[in-house]
Enzyme design. Sequence first.
Site, short mmCIF file in Angstrom:
data_model
loop_
_atom_site.label_atom_id
_atom_site.label_comp_id
_atom_site.label_asym_id
_atom_site.label_seq_id
_atom_site.Cartn_x
_atom_site.Cartn_y
_atom_site.Cartn_z
N VAL A 65 1.02 -1.27 -0.18
CA VAL A 65 -0.04 0.01 0.01
C VAL A 65 1.00 1.11 0.00
O VAL A 65 0.62 2.31 -0.79
CB VAL A 65 -0.94 -0.10 1.20
CG1 VAL A 65 -1.59 1.35 1.27
CG2 VAL A 65 -1.94 -1.12 1.22
N LYS A 70 8.65 -4.89 -7.84
CA LYS A 70 8.90 -5.83 -6.81
C LYS A 70 9.75 -6.84 -7.29
O LYS A 70 9.13 -7.51 -8.35
CB LYS A 70 7.51 -6.41 -6.16
CG LYS A 70 7.57 -7.39 -5.21
CD LYS A 70 6.64 -7.20 -4.20
CE LYS A 70 6.85 -8.22 -3.18
NZ LYS A 70 5.79 -8.41 -2.08
N ALA A 94 10.14 -8.09 0.06
CA ALA A 94 9.19 -8.89 0.44
C ALA A 94 9.40 -9.37 1.92
O ALA A 94 10.50 -9.61 2.43
CB ALA A 94 9.36 -10.33 -0.27
#
EC number: 6.3.3.3
Length: 207
Positions: free
Chosen positions: A18, A33, A101
């Site tokens: 977010v 990512k 992550a």
Amino acid sequence: MRRAIVVTGTDTEIGKTVVAAGLAARLGAFYWKPVQAGLDDGSDRETAVRLGVPTDRIVAEAYRLTTPYSPHRAAAIDGVAIDPARLSLPAVDGTLIVEGAGGALVPLADDLLFADLFARWGAPVVLVARTTLGTINHSLLTIEALRARGLAILGVVFVGERQEDSETTIARIGGVRRIGRLPRLDPLDAGTLAAAIDAHLDLEAFA
């Protein structure tokens, strides 16, 4: 100007995606990512698009792993060998928001942690932290781990209900900037996130 900003966290499921997506959308930046582990509920890049990042500002993952575990374990289960050479920062024309992550010390391979990868890049870091019980310890430990690797910390974005003592304590002892705090948003969409970013975060930290 080309630059990269890393968004990492003190733990998993605390709001990194977010925050990363909100910053990318608000700053007109690219979102990347490098390793996605777990695809049953979709990928974080799909979430980033839903939260306002244009599709042409999404950089494809270097690795997409199906198993929802730590990347090193997910890769082993999926029969994939993660090659650090594929994890160099992609060249984009502008700012790149990179989302890790899990937490900063999550392993990508047997001898490579995310924080080690951040150090190779030399990119400044934004730390995302909960406001719930335990956040002081988790946040200060993460700050120490990042600083031990010579990483610059732009500041901390807190997520959750306001806990003034915890937030102040982390900033004071950790010697970090409080970029702000995002409340839990319901509904969570591109509009509500953009409004929350503008209302609650100090975007001068990214100037």
